[in-house]
Design a protein around this motif. Structure first.
Motif, PDB file in Angstrom:
ATOM      1  N   ASN A  23      11.640  -2.542  36.847  1.00 59.13           N
ATOM      2  CA  ASN A  23      10.870  -3.701  36.399  1.00 59.13           C
ATOM      3  C   ASN A  23      10.387  -3.587  34.955  1.00 59.13           C
ATOM      4  N   LEU A  24      10.625  -2.432  34.324  1.00 58.55           N
ATOM      5  CA  LEU A  24      10.176  -2.217  32.954  1.00 58.55           C
ATOM      6  C   LEU A  24      10.938  -3.142  32.009  1.00 58.55           C
ATOM      7  N   LYS A  25      10.193  -3.952  31.254  1.00 62.42           N
ATOM      8  CA  LYS A  25      10.797  -4.918  30.332  1.00 62.42           C
ATOM      9  C   LYS A  25      10.521  -4.572  28.879  1.00 62.42           C
ATOM     10  N   LYS A  26       9.385  -3.937  28.629  1.00 65.29           N
ATOM     11  CA  LYS A  26       8.963  -3.766  27.244  1.00 65.29           C
ATOM     12  C   LYS A  26       8.308  -2.409  27.026  1.00 65.29           C
ATOM     13  N   VAL A  27       8.763  -1.704  25.969  1.00 65.29           N
ATOM     14  CA  VAL A  27       8.139  -0.451  25.551  1.00 65.29           C
ATOM     15  C   VAL A  27       7.694  -0.650  24.111  1.00 65.29           C
ATOM     16  N   ASN A  28       6.411  -0.464  23.862  1.00 65.95           N
ATOM     17  CA  ASN A  28       5.836  -0.655  22.528  1.00 65.95           C
ATOM     18  C   ASN A  28       5.449   0.691  21.935  1.00 65.95           C
ATOM     19  N   PHE A  29       5.846   0.920  20.690  1.00 63.12           N
ATOM     20  CA  PHE A  29       5.447   2.130  19.985  1.00 63.12           C
ATOM     21  C   PHE A  29       4.391   1.761  18.947  1.00 63.12           C
ATOM     22  N   GLU A  30       3.311   2.515  18.953  1.00 60.86           N
ATOM     23  CA  GLU A  30       2.233   2.280  17.996  1.00 60.86           C
ATOM     24  C   GLU A  30       2.757   2.480  16.576  1.00 60.86           C
ATOM     25  N   GLU A  31       2.182   1.740  15.636  1.00 62.16           N
ATOM     26  CA  GLU A  31       2.559   1.871  14.232  1.00 62.16           C
ATOM     27  C   GLU A  31       2.393   3.319  13.789  1.00 62.16           C
TER      28      GLU A  31
END
Length: 169
Positions: A23-31
């Motif tokens: 179900n994982l759709k989005k992985v965000n990496f911090e600036e």
């Protein structure tokens, strides 16, 4: 889990860390991410993954890291693929993703300065193939890049190549 936020302090995403999170759709990496390594099968079988913009400082992506992430496209990578400083790219790291499937034409597939694989769709059995990994833009040849390819008559490797992956030839 549908979304994950990775802080800038994370240096490594380990083997199978998010494997089979269907179900994982989005992985965000911090600036200002300090990520350098994405382990083997880290996102394997994350079928719905569409967003995971890999930070430019990543030096190694493991085998099958994004394999079977069927919705993963080139827009999920950085805009300019040539900016990547990848040195090690594992076997089938992006197989069965939209990005890879869109690029399976005659010729090499590159992620930054790493030649990932070579594919030939339309060659006749018995044809000899000459492959060149030359030019200032290629510094690495990915793991198993030519593994199992038949009829290779010659391979030319340029002076700028500093890494040849396991079982590359």
């Amino acid at each position: 889990i549908e979304e994950v936020n990775i802080p800038a302090t994370i240096v490594t995403i380990g083997e199978r860390a998010f494997s089979a999170c269907i179900n994982l759709k989005k992985v965000n990496f911090e600036e200002n991410s300090t990520l350098t390594t994405i382990g083997n099968r880290a996102f394997f079988n994350c079928e719905r993954l569409t967003t995971c913009t890999i930070p430019l400082g990543v030096r190694e992506i493991g085998s099958e890291a994004f394999m079977n992430c069927m919705e993963y496209t080139s827009t999920a990578l950085q805009a300019n693929l040539s900016d990547y400083s990848l040195l090690k790219l594992g076997h089938q790291a992006f197989h069965n993703t939209k990005w890879f499937n869109e690029k399976t034409i005659c010729g090499d597939i590159r992620l930054g300065k790493c030649a990932y694989t070579y594919t030939y769709e339309n060659y006749n059995e018995g044809d000899s193939i000459s492959i060149e990994y030359t030019g200032a833009d290629i510094i690495a040849i990915g793991e198993k890049a030519l593994y199992g390819m038949e009829n290779i008559a010659s391979v030319t490797i340029g002076a700028n190549v500093s890494y040849i992956g396991e079982k590359a030839l």
